[in-house]
Design a protein around this motif. Sequence first.
Motif, PDB file in Angstrom:
ATOM      1  N   VAL A 191      75.739 -66.903 -26.043  1.00  0.00           N
ATOM      2  CA  VAL A 191      75.402 -67.563 -24.778  1.00  0.00           C
ATOM      3  C   VAL A 191      75.886 -66.740 -23.595  1.00  0.00           C
ATOM      4  O   VAL A 191      75.194 -66.630 -22.584  1.00  0.00           O
ATOM      5  CB  VAL A 191      76.012 -68.982 -24.736  1.00  0.00           C
ATOM      6  N   THR A 192      77.055 -66.128 -23.701  1.00  0.00           N
ATOM      7  CA  THR A 192      77.632 -65.454 -22.541  1.00  0.00           C
ATOM      8  C   THR A 192      77.016 -64.078 -22.276  1.00  0.00           C
ATOM      9  O   THR A 192      76.895 -63.680 -21.118  1.00  0.00           O
ATOM     10  CB  THR A 192      79.152 -65.298 -22.698  1.00  0.00           C
ATOM     11  N   ILE A 193      76.622 -63.357 -23.306  1.00  0.00           N
ATOM     12  CA  ILE A 193      76.064 -62.018 -23.092  1.00  0.00           C
ATOM     13  C   ILE A 193      74.774 -62.060 -22.273  1.00  0.00           C
ATOM     14  O   ILE A 193      74.627 -61.288 -21.321  1.00  0.00           O
ATOM     15  CB  ILE A 193      75.895 -61.271 -24.426  1.00  0.00           C
ATOM     16  N   PRO A 194      73.807 -62.947 -22.573  1.00  0.00           N
ATOM     17  CA  PRO A 194      72.624 -63.006 -21.699  1.00  0.00           C
ATOM     18  C   PRO A 194      72.955 -63.406 -20.265  1.00  0.00           C
ATOM     19  O   PRO A 194      72.352 -62.910 -19.317  1.00  0.00           O
ATOM     20  CB  PRO A 194      71.724 -64.057 -22.352  1.00  0.00           C
ATOM     21  N   SER A 195      73.950 -64.269 -20.105  1.00  0.00           N
ATOM     22  CA  SER A 195      74.341 -64.678 -18.750  1.00  0.00           C
ATOM     23  C   SER A 195      74.938 -63.511 -17.973  1.00  0.00           C
ATOM     24  O   SER A 195      74.658 -63.339 -16.784  1.00  0.00           O
ATOM     25  CB  SER A 195      75.343 -65.831 -18.812  1.00  0.00           C
ATOM     26  N   PHE A 196      75.774 -62.708 -18.632  1.00  0.00           N
ATOM     27  CA  PHE A 196      76.349 -61.542 -17.964  1.00  0.00           C
ATOM     28  C   PHE A 196      75.282 -60.510 -17.624  1.00  0.00           C
ATOM     29  O   PHE A 196      75.312 -59.901 -16.556  1.00  0.00           O
ATOM     30  CB  PHE A 196      77.434 -60.893 -18.818  1.00  0.00           C
ATOM     31  N   SER A 197      74.337 -60.296 -18.523  1.00  0.00           N
ATOM     32  CA  SER A 197      73.277 -59.330 -18.233  1.00  0.00           C
ATOM     33  C   SER A 197      72.413 -59.814 -17.079  1.00  0.00           C
ATOM     34  O   SER A 197      71.979 -59.022 -16.241  1.00  0.00           O
ATOM     35  CB  SER A 197      72.436 -59.056 -19.474  1.00  0.00           C
ATOM     36  N   MET A 198      72.163 -61.118 -17.006  1.00  0.00           N
ATOM     37  CA  MET A 198      71.388 -61.669 -15.901  1.00  0.00           C
ATOM     38  C   MET A 198      72.145 -61.464 -14.585  1.00  0.00           C
ATOM     39  O   MET A 198      71.554 -61.064 -13.579  1.00  0.00           O
ATOM     40  CB  MET A 198      71.144 -63.157 -16.145  1.00  0.00           C
ATOM     41  N   LEU A 227      74.336 -59.120 -13.927  1.00  0.00           N
ATOM     42  CA  LEU A 227      74.307 -57.694 -13.616  1.00  0.00           C
ATOM     43  C   LEU A 227      72.983 -57.301 -12.958  1.00  0.00           C
ATOM     44  O   LEU A 227      72.962 -56.603 -11.940  1.00  0.00           O
ATOM     45  CB  LEU A 227      74.527 -56.882 -14.883  1.00  0.00           C
ATOM     46  N   PHE A 228      71.875 -57.756 -13.515  1.00  0.00           N
ATOM     47  CA  PHE A 228      70.585 -57.387 -12.947  1.00  0.00           C
ATOM     48  C   PHE A 228      70.303 -58.070 -11.616  1.00  0.00           C
ATOM     49  O   PHE A 228      69.573 -57.536 -10.788  1.00  0.00           O
ATOM     50  CB  PHE A 228      69.462 -57.652 -13.952  1.00  0.00           C
ATOM     51  N   ILE A 229      70.879 -59.230 -11.385  1.00  0.00           N
ATOM     52  CA  ILE A 229      70.757 -59.857 -10.070  1.00  0.00           C
ATOM     53  C   ILE A 229      71.465 -59.001  -9.028  1.00  0.00           C
ATOM     54  O   ILE A 229      70.959 -58.782  -7.926  1.00  0.00           O
ATOM     55  CB  ILE A 229      71.314 -61.290 -10.094  1.00  0.00           C
ATOM     56  N   LEU A 230      72.647 -58.485  -9.399  1.00  0.00           N
ATOM     57  CA  LEU A 230      73.384 -57.633  -8.465  1.00  0.00           C
ATOM     58  C   LEU A 230      72.663 -56.302  -8.209  1.00  0.00           C
ATOM     59  O   LEU A 230      72.738 -55.751  -7.116  1.00  0.00           O
ATOM     60  CB  LEU A 230      74.792 -57.357  -8.998  1.00  0.00           C
ATOM     61  N   LEU A 231      71.975 -55.779  -9.219  1.00  0.00           N
ATOM     62  CA  LEU A 231      71.281 -54.499  -9.085  1.00  0.00           C
ATOM     63  C   LEU A 231      69.841 -54.627  -8.575  1.00  0.00           C
ATOM     64  O   LEU A 231      69.171 -53.625  -8.381  1.00  0.00           O
ATOM     65  CB  LEU A 231      71.261 -53.782 -10.430  1.00  0.00           C
TER      66      LEU A 231
END
Length: 71
Positions: free
Chosen positions: A50-57, A59-63
């Motif tokens: 659950v947490t890995i997709p949230s962290f990747s999301m 990251l991509f929001i910031l980038l």
Amino acid sequence: MDKKTNNLGLKLGILATSLLISDATAISVTVAPMEATFSNIGATTVESLVTIPSFSMLLFILLSNFVIRLI
């Protein structure tokens, strides 16, 4: 034809974003049954689904601004 290509890209981008957002929500409901099923695997490993997709999301929001400027 160029407008059609841009329109298709926009549709694919929206679809990909909505799939990323809904993945974490769909998986979070099944964490407890998965922990029971995979009792030989640590709870933190199962919860990382659950947490890995949230962290990747995040990251991509910031980038996203940088990526938009590149495109």
